[in-house]
Design a protein around this motif. Structure first.
Motif, PDB file in Angstrom:
ATOM      1  N   LEU A   1      41.373-105.265 -42.832  1.00 26.57           N
ATOM      2  CA  LEU A   1      40.539-104.220 -42.237  1.00 26.57           C
ATOM      3  C   LEU A   1      39.567-103.651 -43.269  1.00 26.57           C
ATOM      4  N   GLY A   2      39.960-103.647 -44.536  1.00 22.58           N
ATOM      5  CA  GLY A   2      39.033-103.220 -45.583  1.00 22.58           C
ATOM      6  C   GLY A   2      37.837-104.166 -45.677  1.00 22.58           C
ATOM      7  N   ALA A   3      38.099-105.465 -45.610  1.00 21.95           N
ATOM      8  CA  ALA A   3      37.019-106.447 -45.620  1.00 21.95           C
ATOM      9  C   ALA A   3      36.157-106.299 -44.367  1.00 21.95           C
ATOM     10  N   TRP A   4      36.801-106.023 -43.246  1.00 23.19           N
ATOM     11  CA  TRP A   4      36.084-105.779 -41.991  1.00 23.19           C
ATOM     12  C   TRP A   4      35.130-104.584 -42.151  1.00 23.19           C
ATOM     13  N   CYS A   5      35.627-103.526 -42.770  1.00 23.35           N
ATOM     14  CA  CYS A   5      34.799-102.339 -42.995  1.00 23.35           C
ATOM     15  C   CYS A   5      33.618-102.651 -43.916  1.00 23.35           C
ATOM     16  N   ALA A   6      33.829-103.534 -44.886  1.00 28.94           N
ATOM     17  CA  ALA A   6      32.742-103.897 -45.796  1.00 28.94           C
ATOM     18  C   ALA A   6      31.606-104.576 -45.045  1.00 28.94           C
ATOM     19  N   VAL A   7      31.943-105.500 -44.154  1.00 30.74           N
ATOM     20  CA  VAL A   7      30.917-106.202 -43.379  1.00 30.74           C
ATOM     21  C   VAL A   7      30.211-105.246 -42.422  1.00 30.74           C
ATOM     22  N   VAL A   8      31.015-104.466 -41.704  1.00 30.80           N
ATOM     23  CA  VAL A   8      30.451-103.531 -40.733  1.00 30.80           C
ATOM     24  C   VAL A   8      29.617-102.466 -41.433  1.00 30.80           C
ATOM     25  N   GLY A   9      30.107-101.970 -42.568  1.00 33.86           N
ATOM     26  CA  GLY A   9      29.386-100.922 -43.293  1.00 33.86           C
ATOM     27  C   GLY A   9      28.007-101.368 -43.746  1.00 33.86           C
TER      28      GLY A   9
ATOM     29  N   VAL B   1      40.124-102.793 -51.255  1.00 33.68           N
ATOM     30  CA  VAL B   1      39.281-103.951 -50.973  1.00 33.68           C
ATOM     31  C   VAL B   1      37.802-103.578 -51.055  1.00 33.68           C
ATOM     32  N   LEU B   2      37.448-102.412 -50.532  1.00 37.67           N
ATOM     33  CA  LEU B   2      36.045-101.976 -50.577  1.00 37.67           C
ATOM     34  C   LEU B   2      35.552-101.850 -52.013  1.00 37.67           C
ATOM     35  N   VAL B   3      36.386-101.373 -52.901  1.00 34.65           N
ATOM     36  CA  VAL B   3      36.003-101.255 -54.312  1.00 34.65           C
ATOM     37  C   VAL B   3      35.655-102.631 -54.874  1.00 34.65           C
ATOM     38  N   ARG B   4      36.434-103.639 -54.460  1.00 33.45           N
ATOM     39  CA  ARG B   4      36.269-104.974 -55.022  1.00 33.45           C
ATOM     40  C   ARG B   4      35.104-105.748 -54.397  1.00 33.45           C
ATOM     41  N   VAL B   5      34.986-105.700 -53.077  1.00 32.61           N
ATOM     42  CA  VAL B   5      34.012-106.575 -52.408  1.00 32.61           C
ATOM     43  C   VAL B   5      32.709-105.881 -52.038  1.00 32.61           C
ATOM     44  N   ALA B   6      32.701-104.567 -52.005  1.00 32.83           N
ATOM     45  CA  ALA B   6      31.479-103.853 -51.630  1.00 32.83           C
ATOM     46  C   ALA B   6      31.308-102.601 -52.480  1.00 32.83           C
ATOM     47  N   PRO B   7      31.147-102.780 -53.808  1.00 33.81           N
ATOM     48  CA  PRO B   7      31.030-101.602 -54.693  1.00 33.81           C
ATOM     49  C   PRO B   7      29.834-100.731 -54.365  1.00 33.81           C
ATOM     50  N   HIS B   8      28.775-101.324 -53.804  1.00 30.74           N
ATOM     51  CA  HIS B   8      27.593-100.532 -53.449  1.00 30.74           C
ATOM     52  C   HIS B   8      27.904 -99.568 -52.308  1.00 30.74           C
ATOM     53  N   LEU B   9      28.800 -99.972 -51.394  1.00 33.24           N
ATOM     54  CA  LEU B   9      29.224 -99.066 -50.333  1.00 33.24           C
ATOM     55  C   LEU B   9      30.158 -97.997 -50.879  1.00 33.24           C
ATOM     56  N   PHE B  10      31.039 -98.420 -51.765  1.00 36.35           N
ATOM     57  CA  PHE B  10      32.032 -97.495 -52.316  1.00 36.35           C
ATOM     58  C   PHE B  10      31.363 -96.381 -53.120  1.00 36.35           C
ATOM     59  N   ALA B  11      30.225 -96.674 -53.701  1.00 37.90           N
ATOM     60  CA  ALA B  11      29.538 -95.678 -54.540  1.00 37.90           C
ATOM     61  C   ALA B  11      29.150 -94.442 -53.748  1.00 37.90           C
ATOM     62  N   THR B  12      28.881 -94.598 -52.453  1.00 35.71           N
ATOM     63  CA  THR B  12      28.480 -93.445 -51.633  1.00 35.71           C
ATOM     64  C   THR B  12      29.519 -93.118 -50.563  1.00 35.71           C
ATOM     65  N   LEU B  13      30.692 -93.740 -50.659  1.00 40.71           N
ATOM     66  CA  LEU B  13      31.708 -93.601 -49.613  1.00 40.71           C
ATOM     67  C   LEU B  13      32.446 -92.267 -49.713  1.00 40.71           C
ATOM     68  N   SER B  14      32.673 -91.649 -48.576  1.00 45.64           N
ATOM     69  CA  SER B  14      33.573 -90.502 -48.507  1.00 45.64           C
ATOM     70  C   SER B  14      34.610 -90.785 -47.430  1.00 45.64           C
ATOM     71  N   VAL B  15      35.836 -90.386 -47.708  1.00 42.52           N
ATOM     72  CA  VAL B  15      36.948 -90.630 -46.788  1.00 42.52           C
ATOM     73  C   VAL B  15      37.302 -89.339 -46.067  1.00 42.52           C
ATOM     74  N   HIS B  16      37.500 -89.447 -44.754  1.00 46.89           N
ATOM     75  CA  HIS B  16      37.849 -88.297 -43.928  1.00 46.89           C
ATOM     76  C   HIS B  16      39.069 -88.666 -43.087  1.00 46.89           C
ATOM     77  N   LEU B  17      40.110 -87.864 -43.194  1.00 45.71           N
ATOM     78  CA  LEU B  17      41.371 -88.144 -42.502  1.00 45.71           C
ATOM     79  C   LEU B  17      41.613 -87.087 -41.430  1.00 45.71           C
TER      80      LEU B  17
END
Length: 363
Positions: free
Chosen positions: A53-61, A93-109
């Motif tokens: 699902l992390g890889a899925w989020c990378a593609v979708v993001g 997974v996002l840190v590894r495969v999509a660092p450009h997304l992770f740089a601006t990512l915020s998590v909300h639970l």
């Protein structure tokens, strides 16, 4: 439920509508108990689930942000995040495969249980990402969003109606058994003829949540992924169940001591999302989703990397994808912004035909 419990409203005790009872029981349960002593969710079974699902989020993001201007950051939102295990695996997974997304990512639970919030905070303490907790979606900031809800909708309170001589009567809970209301005409069942003894469940709270998500996706770019156990098409039947210590118990006694859930009606929530203007893909079976995303290949890699745990990896994968285990009963539905809102988005991974729900018959 035995027929003897299906009596007209007893005079002793105060009757409580089933959805009110279920909401009260689950609120007490999640506030006072460790739910993972009673059941295990997919992220707890295997890291493969969260990694895929992390890889899925990378593609979708990437698709979401492709059409955005002004350098908007991406929000990763999870509804019902449990111990935080799924989010930890996705972020890794996002840190590894999509660092450009992770740089601006915020998590909300989205979580109301103080006990579970504490567990999530501990789990994500070393993730390197900003985390904010919310009681509901309404306080999550506006902007580009991926929302993931795994085994969230099934715990939302349901209403049940019983057919009786072409009329509907609603179930209440009174003194530990079901009782029936006088004749009712719920708008959700308008035009549907009641068959004697037929039980129909609806979940207005789940529909309201999906409607809120879809409305947001029609205003800002994003995708929501709902994974849960349930039916692909609307069906009659009673599915309310309770688990305590991993075993079925009566859902009507000792409120707050067991986890109460019911099957999700994916057809109903898909129509709610589409009525709000969003696109829907699926539902597909969980097994199909995970296999399409590469679950078998990931399991092979883990087995090769840690040979002494190979049997554990294979057993966990089987539990997630085998039709007789979670593979068929659990399903996934993706809800996506329309093209005018998110021009960079295409059909999300894991939904092989790429055709939005409701358009397949005319293709």
């Amino acid at each position: 439920m035995p027929a003897s419990a299906e009596a007209s409203m007893p005079q002793r005790g105060a009757p409580e509508r089933l959805d009110a009872f279920m909401a009260r029981a689950n609120a007490a349960y999640y506030a006072g108990r460790d739910p993972f002593a009673d059941f295990v969710t997919a992220p707890e079974i295997s890291q493969i689930f969260g990694e895929l699902l992390g890889a899925w989020c990378a593609v979708v993001g990437q698709g979401i942000l492709a059409g955005c201007t002004g350098g908007a950051g991406l929000m990763l939102v999870e509804a019902g995040p449990g111990r935080g295990t799924l989010m930890v695996d996705m972020v890794r997974v996002l840190v590894r495969v999509a660092p450009h997304l992770f740089a601006t990512l915020s998590v909300h639970l989205i979580e109301t249980s103080p006990r579970l919030r504490a567990a999530q905070k501990a789990a994500l303490s070393q993730s390197g990402v900003s985390v904010t907790w919310h009681d509901g979606l309404e306080s999550v900031p506006r902007g580009p969003m991926i929302l993931v809800a795994n085994e969230f909708l099934d715990a939302l309170p349901i209403r049940q109606f019983v057919g009786e001589e072409t009329e509907w009567r609603e179930r209440f809970v009174q003194d530990g058994v079901f009782a029936l209301s006088d004749r009712v005409e719920p708008s959700e069942l308008a035009g549907r003829v009641a068959e004697p003894g037929e039980v129909v469940e609806i979940c207005p709270v789940a529909c309201a949540f999906v409607r809120e998500v879809a409305a947001r996706l029609c205003a800002e770019p994003g995708v929501a992924l709902f994974i849960d156990y349930g039916t692909a098409v609307t069906a009659s039947g009673e599915t309310l169940q309770a688990l305590r210590d991993g075993r079925p118990v009566s859902p009507l006694v000792e409120a707050g001591t067991a986890d109460l859930t019911a099957h999700v009606d994916f057809e109903a929530i898909a129509h709610v999302a589409m009525d709000a203007g969003a696109l829907c893909f699926g539902p597909v079976e969980q097994g199909e989703l995970l296999v399409t995303l590469g679950a078998v290949e990931r399991a092979r890699a883990l087995c090769a990397a840690v040979p002494d745990q190979a049997n554990t990896v294979r057993t966990a994968l089987d539990r997630l994808i085998a039709p007789e285990r979670m593979g068929r009963l659990f399903k996934a539905l993706a809800v996506m912004s329309p093209a005018g809102i998110a021009p960079g988005l295409v059909a999300p991974p894991g939904f092989p035909d790429g055709v939005p729900y409701g358009q397949k018959e005319t293709r």
